[in-house]
Write a protein that holds these residues in place. Structure first.
Motif, short mmCIF file in Angstrom:
data_model
loop_
_atom_site.label_atom_id
_atom_site.label_comp_id
_atom_site.label_asym_id
_atom_site.label_seq_id
_atom_site.Cartn_x
_atom_site.Cartn_y
_atom_site.Cartn_z
N ASN A 636 0.86 -1.18 0.00
CA ASN A 636 0.00 0.00 0.00
C ASN A 636 0.91 1.24 0.00
O ASN A 636 1.60 1.49 0.97
N GLU A 638 0.31 4.26 0.22
CA GLU A 638 -0.07 5.38 1.08
C GLU A 638 0.13 5.07 2.56
O GLU A 638 0.26 5.97 3.37
N THR A 639 0.15 3.79 2.91
CA THR A 639 0.40 3.45 4.30
C THR A 639 1.76 2.76 4.47
O THR A 639 2.23 2.57 5.59
N THR A 679 10.79 -5.74 10.08
CA THR A 679 10.56 -5.00 11.33
C THR A 679 11.75 -4.93 12.28
O THR A 679 11.79 -4.04 13.12
N PRO A 761 6.87 0.35 7.12
CA PRO A 761 6.05 1.38 6.48
C PRO A 761 6.80 2.70 6.39
O PRO A 761 6.78 3.37 5.36
N LYS A 762 7.49 3.05 7.45
CA LYS A 762 8.26 4.30 7.42
C LYS A 762 9.33 4.26 6.33
O LYS A 762 9.47 5.20 5.55
N LEU A 765 7.56 4.51 2.91
CA LEU A 765 6.98 5.83 2.63
C LEU A 765 8.07 6.88 2.45
O LEU A 765 7.99 7.73 1.57
N ASP A 766 9.12 6.80 3.28
CA ASP A 766 10.21 7.77 3.13
C ASP A 766 10.88 7.62 1.76
O ASP A 766 11.20 8.60 1.11
#
Ligand SMILES: Cc1cc2nc3c(=O)[nH]c(=O)nc-3n(C[C@H](O)[C@H](O)[C@H](O)COP(=O)(O)OP(=O)(O)OC[C@H]3O[C@@H](n4cnc5c(N)ncnc54)[C@H](O)[C@@H]3O)c2cc1C
Ligand code: SF4
Lengths: 773, 333
Positions: A636, A638-639, A679, A761-762, A765-766
């Motif tokens: 995803n 966006e997330t 993670t 996710p970080k 997205l970054d």
């Protein structure tokens, strides 16, 4: 096999002849080896009957705990122990003065003090206290006041390198302030003959072994001897380390490690806690238990160091790799101790055919816990870089990522120039890639994976591969004793670190002797009862101990057959040994006849049949295990959340002795790899130098929900001719391709390369954000 | 710090309230004990010497319907809430939030009140590094590794609100029944949390000796839709990176009575006002959702390492509206 080795004895170089090994008949197992035999200790483990070191409770046992530094780098100014006297149950305090000259040593002899008054990382051991109970020991720790004088520190490996605080990583002890360099060919020439050059910097995160059972030892001193229960991968290395630390002969120490709850490279020798337990058990004349708690597992010298890898690869238009240049930095901790474990260069030097390779390895002296071997040390990090780079090259040149790998497979070991162990013909990695591609429907998925720009969930696929030296070898030996009731005892030094070693070794003994697996009791990892073996690390256990077990069992088989020839009146080669019996097949004249093996044991002159086997030397070839993994993901954008839709793991590790444990090993490796990929991130704070997530809530191991819903693990069952059982190791290979396969799939989904672990996710997205701007 | 604790059993909540008020910080209510145990181990926060187990004072673990309200005992476990069919029927965002808490072990052990009063997960604070929340006067997260910290309403502390059920209870406009040494009162759950600008050292307004006895919820009628959603780094067993609790209804064909709260992004449950105002009272329509979602992160002031939460907030806002929109009994498109 090389027929001699050159060694130095008392300063004199001598050649020693290799010991002769009896040639064994070709291996064609059928009754036990190759079958999904349930683990021999499964019931003991699930019923709690299996006693792990942390379970050992001895009468009158005392407990050790450490006072750990609450500063990152400091000098201890004063220690106030006045309050100790009021703690009920307090027994003893050990300070650095009492431990002068005592240290752990790494593979290259670099030292790590047991206790120190000049801590160089948060959590380093300053003092040890011993008390009647664990809780009294904790109280005692809290009652001690330490005053420090702070000193400057850094936890950032790149900063260290800039400041010149590093040593060479890798397997030789270069000069301080110089990186370790590996070189073959001439990279300048290689790049000059390349059509295209690719460059990228990759970063892998700090991990921790996170074994279910923490580091633990219970020591008892009686009749002038120590007995130590240790959660370890190697009872003999613990014994030898302790003998050196205690300055006593080996015969005065027994180490038992029959059951242990996971090691992953972090339990290869004695720990500080082991020594203190042993030392205090003599001093106090009572058993002493030293068990680390979970947070201490994050403070002590264990874990996979983080890496920063600058990689440059030159290729021809047709996809042939012409040159590889790498500069790798990893954080090794402030003592140089363990600097061999973080270098990622081996992956780059051994995976693909390439004449021009140059790597530089910097082990940065960060103020962090010393680094340690952790499942596929270096390779797991190196693969994250190399296997993503190969994918990037494939895309840039419009070559299929599977094809480009096949194209660059070496025909000889690129490092040593040796030929590969047989069977000749197909390359193991090629088999893994082809089988995986077929199961995954790689080509079909490649053409069909398309994304709708309107939805934020993008699908993608990825592949990555690995090779790992997994031939095993001497020293390893085993003994097998058959009793007159048809049961037996197999004694091997190797630890079963959860992989099923006891089970597969029992299968090998059963196959050779005709006994039932259930009738064989395996005694392992006990220095008093078994013979020497290396620790269970480096994917070498089965390939080392397995052939020794076959040889010990074969010695018994010969004795059984000698008696059986007389009893059954038939030549040995016509007899079959299975199901606890020796059987002469039926003929027209005589019906088939079976006699229990127990019978032959009773008839034997010693009323017991005994066999000993030593691991033969390896042939002078390169012995590698291979892996390939295929991933389908949904990301995803966006997330930043990644869902794993499908995962295929293929391994070629020679003969599959037990399909069930083989598959478990693959699943375990991929799961651990997914933790590394998604993670797991041990964070040391730049400002305070302190670990920020030394616990399982914030250091995020994968849970069962991370497991891909569609997960297939398969074997390429291809016995090697490098040893008498045909098996290679499977410990590390399953974790190596996981993170890059996932990263490649995420790239395929999003069009963005995520060069930094974890792929959280970080992180995603970054990276997407950076790519936009 | 003392460890282990002394356990005291008292005859009534009133008595417990008085005892705790008298002893100030030295005594506290014991719920599931997860927070208390964590801090006792790590020493990162002051731990009381005397614990008064709430479930031993009176029946505190119940879910019942009375006077048209759902009443949940403060000692009810998160697992019991997740399993309650009554709550699922008329307050399902709470069910969803309860299911999103930790692992099944954590859900079985934690009490609802303990969950509402959990302290921030900020890794500086939890590791005992000096900051506003443990007697210090700085916030190391402001300039440090603030990947998990606040993008809204931060300063002086940048900790984030992490109670999943707490967020759902805000959207459900739940009421708390508080027992104190001098009687009993009720209070909206949205008033429980302190403005960090007023006092950065604490998260809730309860004084020592104030005990949450009960949580009351007005059931949602079938005109309402709502949901609780959560993005986490690790699928399963993880705190929210960003979470949302959303409830609204269809009022004569319009979005009405919208209550939307974001978790994981601010020191308190955060109301994205701009986005809320954008969609409130608009005629029902799918097309109204994206423009509002675009405003959901309006006013965000990300720190060095947490700007990634901005697209998450927008996405989650949009998804929550889209998912609930599909559940409306009447919709024009
Ligand atoms: C590993 C882990 C993962 C978690 N994951 C999540 C998650 O994903 N989502 C989430 O929302 N939460 C999560 N939690 C939080 C968990 O639910 C809380 O820790 C738990 O709710 C605390 O509840 P407790 O009953 O154990 O509280 P306790 O530790 O007993 O109490 C906490 C505090 O509240 C006070 N207190 C308790 N009851 C009352 C009362 N009735 N009146 C006044 N004061 C009271 C206590 O004195 C104490 O100060 C997680 C916790 C852990 C440890
Ligand atoms: S964010 Fe809040 S809890 Fe975290 S360090 Fe800053 S003040 Fe302390």
């Amino acid at each position: 096999m090389a027929d001699h080795t050159e060694v130095t004895v008392e300063g004199r170089k001598v050649r020693i002849r290799s010991s002769e090994s009896e040639p064994l008949p070709p291996y064609a197992p059928s009754v036990s080896v190759g079958h999904p035999v349930p683990r021999v200790d499964a019931v003991d483990k699930v019923t709690g009957r299996a006693v792990f070191s942390t379970d050992v409770r001895l009468p009158n046992m005392a407990h050790v705990r450490f006072v750990r530094s609450t500063r990152v780098h400091a000098r201890v100014k004063s220690i106030d122990t006045a309050a100790l006297s009021s703690i009920a149950g307090f027994l003893a305090l050990v300070d650095p003065l009492e431990m002068v000259g005592k240290s752990l040593k790494d593979f290259l002899g670099r030292e790590l003090p047991i206790l120190t008054d000049e801590p160089r990382y948060f959590g380093e051991e300053l003092l040890a206290v011993c008390a009647e109970t664990e809780s009294a020991a904790r109280q005692a720790v809290r009652a001690i006041r330490v005053e420090y004088e702070d000193m400057p520190f850094t936890v950032d490996p790149e900063e260290c390198v800039k400041a010149g605080r590093f040593v060479g990583g890798g397997w030789s002890r270069g000069k301080p302030g110089r990186p370790a360099v590996y070189e073959r060919g001439d990279v300048a020439k290689g790049f000059a003959s390349s059509d295209q050059i690719f460059e990228r910097t990759y970063r892998t995160a700090w991990n921790v072994h996170a074994s279910l059972e923490p580091h633990a030892a219970v020591a008892s001193f009686e009749n002038d001897r120590w007995t130590v229960w240790e959660s370890t991968q190697g009872v003999f290395s613990v014994r030898d380390d302790l003998a050196a630390l205690l300055a006593v002969p080996s015969r005065r120490i027994r180490v038992i490690g029959t059951y242990m709850g996971g090691g992953f490279g972090g339990k290869s020798g004695a720990g500080k806690y082991t020594f203190l337990a042993a030392y205090l058990s003599k001093k106090l004349a009572r058993p002493v238990r030293a068990v680390q708690d979970r947070s201490e597992e994050f403070f002590s010298p264990y874990g996979r160091p983080p890496s920063i890898q600058k990689l440059k690869v030159g290729v021809r238009k047709d996809g042939r790799i012409m040159a590889i240049e790498q500069m790798g930095v990893h954080a090794t901790g402030a003592y140089e101790f363990g600097a061999e474990w973080g270098s990622a260069e081996n992956m780059l030097t051994e995976m693909y055919a390439c004449d021009h390779v140059r790597t530089q390895s910097y082990a940065a002296l960060t103020n962090t816990p010393p680094s340690c071997a952790m499942r596929a040390p270096g390779h797991a990090q190196g693969a994250f870089a190399l296997e993503q780079m190969i994918d990037e090259i494939a895309h840039a040149l419009s070559i299929d990522p599977v094809e480009i790998r096949l194209k660059n497979l070496p025909s000889r070991d690129p490092e040593s120039g040796k030929t590969f162990a047989g069977p000749a013909g197909v390359h193991g990695m090629a088999e893994c890639l082809k089988k995986g591609a077929e199961l995954f429907a790689w080509r079909k998925k490649t053409s069909e994976t398309k994304n709708d720009p309107a939805t934020p969930v993008k699908r993608g696929i990825g592949v990555a591969a690995a090779s790992w030296s997994a031939g095993g070898g001497p020293p390893a030996s085993a003994t097998l004793r058959l009793f007159s009731d048809g049961t037996a005892e197999l004694a091997v030094g190797a630890a079963d670190i959860g992989t099923g070693t006891r089970t597969v070794l029992a299968q090998i003994a059963a196959e050779e002797t005709g006994l039932r697996v259930d009738d064989i009791r395996v005694i392992n990892a006990d220095t008093d009862q078994t013979s020497y073996t290396l620790p269970s690390y480096g994917s070498l256990t089965l390939a080392s101990a397995g052939p020794a077990v076959r040889r010990a069992s074969h010695a018994c088989r010969r004795q059984i057959l000698a008696l059986a020839e007389d009893v059954l009146q038939a030549p040995a080669k016509s007899l079959t040994l299975a199901d606890g019996k020796v059987t002469r097949p039926g003929s027209k004249k005589k019906p088939a006849e079976s006699v229990a093996i127990a019978e032959f044991v009773s008839l034997s002159p010693s009323h017991e049949i005994f066999g000993r086997g030593d691991r033969e030397g390896n042939p002078d070839v390169a012995i590698k295990a291979y892996a390939a993994q295929f991933a389908a993901v949904s990301v995803n954008v966006e997330t930043g959340v990644v869902a794993i839709d499908e995962w295929i793991a293929v391994n070629e590790s020679g003969r599959v002795v037990n399909p069930r444990t083989f598959e478990s090993q693959q699943i375990g490796g991929v799961t651990m790899g997914l933790g590394m990929a998604l993670t797991e991130d041990r964070v040391f704070d730049g400002g305070t130098g302190r670990p920020l997530n030394p616990n399982f809530a914030d250091y995020k191991l994968p849970t069962i929900q991370v497991q891909p819903s569609n997960f297939i693990a398969v074997a390429v069952d291809r016995p090697t001719d490098a040893n008498v059982i045909g098996a290679k190791g499977l410990g590390e290979p399953p974790i190596i391709p996981t993170a890059p396969a996932l990263a490649n799939a995420i790239h395929s989904a999003t069009g963005v390369r995520i060069d930094t672990l974890p792929l959280s996710p970080k992180g995603i997205l970054d990276a997407l954000n950076r790519a936009k701007s | 710090m003392t460890y282990p604790f002394k356990i005291e059993r008292l005859a009534s909540l009133q008595a417990a309230a008085r005892r705790i008020a008298d002893l100030q910080g030295r005594a506290a209510i014991l719920g599931g004990g997860l927070e208390l145990l964590d801090f006792a181990r790590s020493g990162a926060d002051q731990t009381p010497e005397i614990l008064i187990p709430i479930r031993q004072i009176a029946p505190m673990s119940y879910i019942e319907t009375r006077s048209g309200e759902i009443r949940i005992g403060a000692g009810t476990s998160i697992a019991e809430i997740a399993d309650s069919t009554g709550i699922r029927r008329v307050a399902w965002p709470l069910t969803e939030s309860a299911n999103a808490v930790g692992s099944s072990q954590i859900r079985s052990q934690s009490t609802l009140a303990g969950n509402l009063l959990q302290r921030p997960r900020c890794w500086y604070f939890r590791n005992g590094i000096s900051c506003f929340k443990n007697g210090g006067n700085t916030c190391p997260a402001a300039t440090g590794d603030n990947r998990y910290h606040a993008i809204f309403g931060g300063g002086p502390t940048y900790s984030v609100f992490q109670s999943d059920p707490g967020l759902a209870l805000c959207a459900l406009q739940a009421t708390l029944v508080i027992v104190s040494p001098d009687g009993e009162r009720t209070m909206p759950v949205t008033d429980l949390y302190v403005d960090p600008k007023q006092d950065a050292s604490r998260e809730h307004v309860l004084k020592p000796g104030e005990i949450i006895r009960e949580i009351r919820i007005t059931p949602l009628t079938d005109r309402y839709v709502g949901t609780f959603m959560k993005i986490r780094e690790r699928s399963g067993f993880d705190f929210a990176t960003v979470s949302i609790a959303l409830i609204y209804n269809n009022f004569h064909g319009r979005f009405k009575d919208i209550r939307v709260y974001l978790g994981g992004v601010a020191p308190r449950p955060y109301v994205p006002e701009k986005a809320l105002n954008q969609i409130q009272y608009k005629k029902l329509g799918r097309g109204e959702i994206p423009p509002a979602a675009d405003l959901a992160a309006e006013g965000a002031a990300p720190l060095e390492h947490n700007a990634y939460k901005i697209p998450m907030v927008k996405r989650l806002f949009r998804e929550a509206f889209e998912v609930t929109y599909e559940k409306l009994s009447w919709r024009p498109d």
